[in-house]
Design an enzyme around this catalytic site. Structure first.
Site, PDB file in Angstrom:
ATOM      1  N   HIS A   5       0.957  -1.093  -0.055  1.00 38.62           N
ATOM      2  CA  HIS A   5       0.064  -0.081  -0.076  1.00 38.62           C
ATOM      3  C   HIS A   5       0.950   1.383   0.033  1.00 38.62           C
ATOM      4  O   HIS A   5       1.543   1.374   0.654  1.00 38.62           O
ATOM      5  CB  HIS A   5      -0.875  -0.003   1.487  1.00 38.62           C
ATOM      6  CG  HIS A   5      -2.349  -0.590   1.172  1.00 38.62           C
ATOM      7  ND1 HIS A   5      -3.180  -0.488   1.740  1.00 38.62           N
ATOM      8  CD2 HIS A   5      -2.350  -1.794   0.344  1.00 38.62           C
ATOM      9  CE1 HIS A   5      -4.165  -1.313   1.363  1.00 38.62           C
ATOM     10  NE2 HIS A   5      -3.662  -2.278   0.322  1.00 38.62           N
ATOM     11  N   PRO A   7      -3.934   1.040  18.858  1.00 37.05           N
ATOM     12  CA  PRO A   7      -3.857   0.413  17.289  1.00 37.05           C
ATOM     13  C   PRO A   7      -3.907   1.442  16.351  1.00 37.05           C
ATOM     14  O   PRO A   7      -3.681   1.362  15.065  1.00 37.05           O
ATOM     15  CB  PRO A   7      -4.752  -0.744  17.244  1.00 37.05           C
ATOM     16  CG  PRO A   7      -5.743  -0.445  18.269  1.00 37.05           C
ATOM     17  CD  PRO A   7      -5.062   0.089  19.197  1.00 37.05           C
ATOM     18  N   TYR A  24       3.907   7.194   9.984  1.00 36.82           N
ATOM     19  CA  TYR A  24       3.121   5.923   9.388  1.00 36.82           C
ATOM     20  C   TYR A  24       4.063   4.942   8.929  1.00 36.82           C
ATOM     21  O   TYR A  24       3.825   3.586   9.293  1.00 36.82           O
ATOM     22  CB  TYR A  24       1.953   6.055   8.639  1.00 36.82           C
ATOM     23  CG  TYR A  24       0.843   5.144   8.578  1.00 36.82           C
ATOM     24  CD1 TYR A  24       1.010   4.364   7.599  1.00 36.82           C
ATOM     25  CD2 TYR A  24      -0.002   5.010   9.548  1.00 36.82           C
ATOM     26  CE1 TYR A  24       0.032   3.284   7.171  1.00 36.82           C
ATOM     27  CE2 TYR A  24      -1.062   4.021   9.184  1.00 36.82           C
ATOM     28  CZ  TYR A  24      -0.938   3.205   8.286  1.00 36.82           C
ATOM     29  OH  TYR A  24      -2.099   2.220   8.237  1.00 36.82           O
ATOM     30  N   TYR A  31      -9.293   5.559   7.316  1.00 35.62           N
ATOM     31  CA  TYR A  31      -9.379   6.050   8.584  1.00 35.62           C
ATOM     32  C   TYR A  31     -10.480   7.350   8.852  1.00 35.62           C
ATOM     33  O   TYR A  31     -10.268   8.237   7.908  1.00 35.62           O
ATOM     34  CB  TYR A  31      -8.005   6.735   9.415  1.00 35.62           C
ATOM     35  CG  TYR A  31      -6.812   5.568   9.528  1.00 35.62           C
ATOM     36  CD1 TYR A  31      -6.210   5.233   8.382  1.00 35.62           C
ATOM     37  CD2 TYR A  31      -6.755   5.022  10.476  1.00 35.62           C
ATOM     38  CE1 TYR A  31      -5.020   4.336   8.498  1.00 35.62           C
ATOM     39  CE2 TYR A  31      -5.793   4.228  10.695  1.00 35.62           C
ATOM     40  CZ  TYR A  31      -4.930   3.987   9.493  1.00 35.62           C
ATOM     41  OH  TYR A  31      -4.096   2.921   9.895  1.00 35.62           O
ATOM     42  N   LYS A  41       1.265   0.303  14.993  1.00 36.87           N
ATOM     43  CA  LYS A  41       2.569   0.149  15.548  1.00 36.87           C
ATOM     44  C   LYS A  41       2.942  -0.991  16.476  1.00 36.87           C
ATOM     45  O   LYS A  41       4.007  -1.421  16.240  1.00 36.87           O
ATOM     46  CB  LYS A  41       2.882   1.437  16.260  1.00 36.87           C
ATOM     47  CG  LYS A  41       2.906   2.568  15.491  1.00 36.87           C
ATOM     48  CD  LYS A  41       3.791   2.635  14.388  1.00 36.87           C
ATOM     49  CE  LYS A  41       3.803   3.743  13.388  1.00 36.87           C
ATOM     50  NZ  LYS A  41       4.655   3.319  12.130  1.00 36.87           N
TER      51      LYS A  41
HETATM   52  P1  FAS Z   1       1.034 -11.437  22.181  1.00 35.58           P
HETATM   53  O1  FAS Z   1       0.074 -10.686  23.289  1.00 35.58           O
HETATM   54  O2  FAS Z   1       0.662 -11.554  20.788  1.00 35.58           O
HETATM   55  O3  FAS Z   1       1.551 -12.639  22.354  1.00 35.58           O
HETATM   56  C1  FAS Z   1       1.996 -13.149  23.847  1.00 35.58           C
HETATM   57  C2  FAS Z   1       1.935 -14.491  23.908  1.00 35.58           C
HETATM   58  O4  FAS Z   1       2.486 -14.870  25.413  1.00 35.58           O
HETATM   59  C3  FAS Z   1       0.367 -15.116  23.875  1.00 35.58           C
HETATM   60  O5  FAS Z   1       0.346 -15.931  22.934  1.00 35.58           O
HETATM   61  C4  FAS Z   1       0.157 -15.343  25.231  1.00 35.58           C
HETATM   62  O6  FAS Z   1      -0.889 -16.353  25.234  1.00 35.58           O
HETATM   63  C5  FAS Z   1       1.537 -15.903  25.745  1.00 35.58           C
HETATM   64  N1  FAS Z   1       1.522 -15.515  27.511  1.00 35.58           N
HETATM   65  C6  FAS Z   1       1.025 -14.793  28.024  1.00 35.58           C
HETATM   66  N2  FAS Z   1       1.177 -15.080  29.280  1.00 35.58           N
HETATM   67  C7  FAS Z   1       1.834 -16.194  29.275  1.00 35.58           C
HETATM   68  C8  FAS Z   1       2.393 -17.210  30.593  1.00 35.58           C
HETATM   69  N3  FAS Z   1       2.261 -16.721  31.855  1.00 35.58           N
HETATM   70  N4  FAS Z   1       2.938 -18.213  30.182  1.00 35.58           N
HETATM   71  C9  FAS Z   1       3.095 -18.404  28.776  1.00 35.58           C
HETATM   72  N5  FAS Z   1       2.970 -17.673  27.742  1.00 35.58           N
HETATM   73  C10 FAS Z   1       2.002 -16.561  28.053  1.00 35.58           C
HETATM   74  N6  FAS Z   1      -1.321  -4.308  16.605  1.00 35.58           N
HETATM   75  C11 FAS Z   1      -1.546  -3.474  15.513  1.00 35.58           C
HETATM   76  O7  FAS Z   1      -0.258  -3.281  15.058  1.00 35.58           O
HETATM   77  N7  FAS Z   1      -2.681  -3.376  14.631  1.00 35.58           N
HETATM   78  C12 FAS Z   1      -3.735  -3.673  15.342  1.00 35.58           C
HETATM   79  O8  FAS Z   1      -4.949  -3.461  14.930  1.00 35.58           O
HETATM   80  C13 FAS Z   1      -3.861  -4.320  16.716  1.00 35.58           C
HETATM   81  N8  FAS Z   1      -4.749  -4.851  17.175  1.00 35.58           N
HETATM   82  C14 FAS Z   1      -4.760  -5.395  18.809  1.00 35.58           C
HETATM   83  C15 FAS Z   1      -6.055  -5.943  19.106  1.00 35.58           C
HETATM   84  C16 FAS Z   1      -5.804  -6.414  20.382  1.00 35.58           C
HETATM   85  C17 FAS Z   1      -7.095  -7.128  21.099  1.00 35.58           C
HETATM   86  C18 FAS Z   1      -4.590  -6.751  21.075  1.00 35.58           C
HETATM   87  C19 FAS Z   1      -4.338  -7.313  22.441  1.00 35.58           C
HETATM   88  C20 FAS Z   1      -3.450  -6.231  20.455  1.00 35.58           C
HETATM   89  C21 FAS Z   1      -3.459  -5.674  19.051  1.00 35.58           C
HETATM   90  N9  FAS Z   1      -2.550  -4.856  18.358  1.00 35.58           N
HETATM   91  C22 FAS Z   1      -2.419  -4.523  17.201  1.00 35.58           C
HETATM   92  C23 FAS Z   1      -1.123  -5.044  19.028  1.00 35.58           C
HETATM   93  C24 FAS Z   1      -0.579  -6.816  18.472  1.00 35.58           C
HETATM   94  O9  FAS Z   1      -0.825  -6.919  17.358  1.00 35.58           O
HETATM   95  C25 FAS Z   1       0.712  -6.910  19.453  1.00 35.58           C
HETATM   96  O10 FAS Z   1       1.659  -5.791  18.973  1.00 35.58           O
HETATM   97  C26 FAS Z   1       1.299  -8.206  19.122  1.00 35.58           C
HETATM   98  O11 FAS Z   1       0.490  -9.482  19.260  1.00 35.58           O
HETATM   99  C27 FAS Z   1       2.575  -8.105  19.713  1.00 35.58           C
HETATM  100  O12 FAS Z   1       2.950  -9.419  20.038  1.00 35.58           O
HETATM  101  P2  FAS Z   1       3.577 -10.137  21.232  1.00 35.58           P
HETATM  102  O13 FAS Z   1       4.532  -9.203  21.773  1.00 35.58           O
HETATM  103  O14 FAS Z   1       4.121 -11.579  20.658  1.00 35.58           O
HETATM  104  O15 FAS Z   1       2.466 -10.448  22.292  1.00 35.58           O
HETATM  105  C1  PHB Z   2      -5.931  -3.770  10.839  1.00 35.77           C
HETATM  106  O1  PHB Z   2      -6.219  -4.109   9.764  1.00 35.77           O
HETATM  107  O2  PHB Z   2      -6.132  -4.610  11.733  1.00 35.77           O
HETATM  108  C2  PHB Z   2      -5.451  -2.558  11.241  1.00 35.77           C
HETATM  109  C3  PHB Z   2      -4.809  -1.771  10.089  1.00 35.77           C
HETATM  110  C4  PHB Z   2      -4.328  -0.481  10.468  1.00 35.77           C
HETATM  111  C5  PHB Z   2      -4.543   0.021  11.862  1.00 35.77           C
HETATM  112  C6  PHB Z   2      -5.237  -0.820  12.908  1.00 35.77           C
HETATM  113  C7  PHB Z   2      -5.373  -2.213  12.556  1.00 35.77           C
HETATM  114  O3  PHB Z   2      -3.823   1.048  12.328  1.00 35.77           O
END
Ligand code: FAS
Ligand code: PHB
Length: 397
Positions: free
Chosen positions: A72, A293, A385, A201, A297
């Site tokens: 994109h 989000p 961005y 957005y 980032k």
């Molecule tokens: P994660 O949270 O993905 O992974 C951590 C892992 O550790 C999980 O699998 C968990 O089960 C495990 N864990 C936790 N406690 C533990 C324990 N005690 N023992 C063993 N394992 C354990 N980012 C974006 O850029 N765009 C988005 O739209 C976006 N939407 C999101 C929506 C939600 C609901 C959340 C919570 C995050 C979102 N994020 C988004 C951010 C997300 O993408 C994170 O940045 C990304 O998952 C980070 O990855 P990890 O650091 O691996 O953490």
């Molecule tokens: C998504 O596609 O989940 C998404 C994309 C851009 C954002 C946040 C979420 O800024």
């Protein structure tokens, strides 16, 4: 059991670190609380910065990403019913982002992990860290009705915001910064063609919305909702109706609706814990920081933390030097705070804050008016961005 690095968490951070260390011949074990199916079922990020794409390529997991990801070169801001395109490529000298869902990144990393032959324990319960402030840390966990012990050189806390690793650090040794936003994001995933070929957005009188995608046939949409809302309050029909109300007429007309494959509400917070190293325990990704989000980032910050950490551990073993480990926190945090600032700023710019009055809304409108009618304004959005270069954490200036 003994290994060189125990990685807690098999999300993108843990799996990517495991892969980079494996490629360097460093033995590692991943302990994950949930099942692999559960991890894959979480629908999260959608946009990769070029730096994250390069790190995934380095990890040898870029083939499907390049085949199926969507490059994109811009996105739209819809403000007061008017669409304004932010031309990322023109404003940043050709840089762009790749739309490729976190679920697919995780799937690619899981496949590489399985092929590596390294140990991954899913459904590992009660993971507990021991003696990470000394030279010989160890970890215990329960699995298959037994308690297991792993002696290790290092522990990588890749266990996300609610994990055990940051929580194991004495409160006196850590500083946490947090801001919780007065709304959440209701997300819906559907097998429908995206409403537009790029992201939109939306800042509408009814609140923020985001039109994103996972492919040309799978869409991801978000609506700003009150923190009191529950996902069961929202039928599919109610979601689509509200989204239409927040879009401009052309987009509302073009919107193709369909049944939700997934629907969830995510809270929004800005959070940073400092430092990110505690002796032989090092935090990476959401275990150390969270961004709203809006700026896409979260996953990208996780990738650069992991790259810095992998390089530091490889330097420790190959060159018997701890220079990278000693500067790990500083390198990550400079980059993290830049992303935190942009994510906070972009969230403030695009959402309606329920506890603010009319004058704050007027300020917001005036800021958008400046940004969308100024080359410098548009460039500041575009530069942030597409993200910072990988070596930013190293620079002094
Ligand atoms: P994660 O949270 O993905 O992974 C951590 C892992 O550790 C999980 O699998 C968990 O089960 C495990 N864990 C936790 N406690 C533990 C324990 N005690 N023992 C063993 N394992 C354990 N980012 C974006 O850029 N765009 C988005 O739209 C976006 N939407 C999101 C929506 C939600 C609901 C959340 C919570 C995050 C979102 N994020 C988004 C951010 C997300 O993408 C994170 O940045 C990304 O998952 C980070 O990855 P990890 O650091 O691996 O953490
Ligand atoms: C998504 O596609 O989940 C998404 C994309 C851009 C954002 C946040 C979420 O800024």
């Amino acid at each position: 059991m003994r290994t060189q690095v125990v990685i807690v968490g098999a999300g993108p951070s843990g799996l990517l670190l495991g892969q980079l260390l494996h490629q360097a011949g460093i033995d590692n074990v991943i302990l994950e609380r949930q099942s692999a199916e559960y991890v894959l079922g979480r629908i999260r990020a959608g946009v990769l910065e070029q730096v994250a794409v390069d790190i995934l390529d380095e990890a040898g997991v870029g083939q499907r990403m390049h085949a199926e990801g969507l490059p994109h070169e811009g996105f739209d801001l819809l403000v007061d019913g008017q669409r304004h395109r932010i031309d990322l490529a023109r404003l940043t000298g050709g840089r762009r982002v790749l739309v490729y869902g976190q679920t697919e990144v995780t799937r690619d990393l899981m496949a590489a992990r399985a092929a590596s032959g390294q140990t991954t324990v899913y459904e590992a319960a009660n993971v507990t860290l021991h003696d990470f402030d000394g030279e010989r840390p160890w970890v215990t966990y329960a699995h298959g009705g037994q308690t297991h012990r792993i002696d290790t050189d290092f522990i990588a806390g890749c266990d996300g915001f609610h994990g055990v690793c940051r929580a194991s650090v004495p409160r006196s040794a850590i500083t946490e910064y947090e801001k919780v936003y007065p709304f959440g994001w209701l997300g819906l995933l559907s097998d429908t063609p995206p409403v537009h070929h790029e992201l939109i957005y939306v800042n509408s009188p009814r609140g923020f919305a985001l039109c994103s995608m996972r492919s040309r046939t799978r869409s991801r949409y978000y609506l700003q909702v009150p923190l009191t809302d529950k996902v069961e309050d929202w039928s599919d029909a109610a979601f689509w109706d509200e989204l239409r109300r927040r879009l401009d007429p052309a987009a509302a007309e073009a919107l193709v609706t369909g049944p939700a494959l997934e629907k969830s509400i995510a809270p929004l917070r800005s959070f940073v814990s400092e430092p990110m190293r505690f002796g032989r325990l090092l935090l990476a990704g959401d275990a150390a920081h969270i961004v709203p989000p809006t700026g896409a980032k979260g996953l990208n910050l996780a990738a650069t933390d992991v790259k810095y950490l992998a390089d530091a551990l490889i330097e420790h073993y190959r060159e018997r030097s701890d220079a990278g480990l000693n500067t790990y926190s500083e390198r990550c945090l400079r980059r993290i705070w830049r992303a935190e600032r942009f994510s906070w700023w972009f969230t403030r710019l695009m959402h309606r804050f329920p506890n603010e009055g009319e004058i704050e809304h007027k300020f917001q409108q005036a800021e958008l008016d400046y940004l969308l009618h100024s080359e410098a304004g548009a460039r500041t959005i575009a530069e942030n961005y597409v993200g910072l270069p990988l070596d930013f954490g190293l620079r002094r200036a």
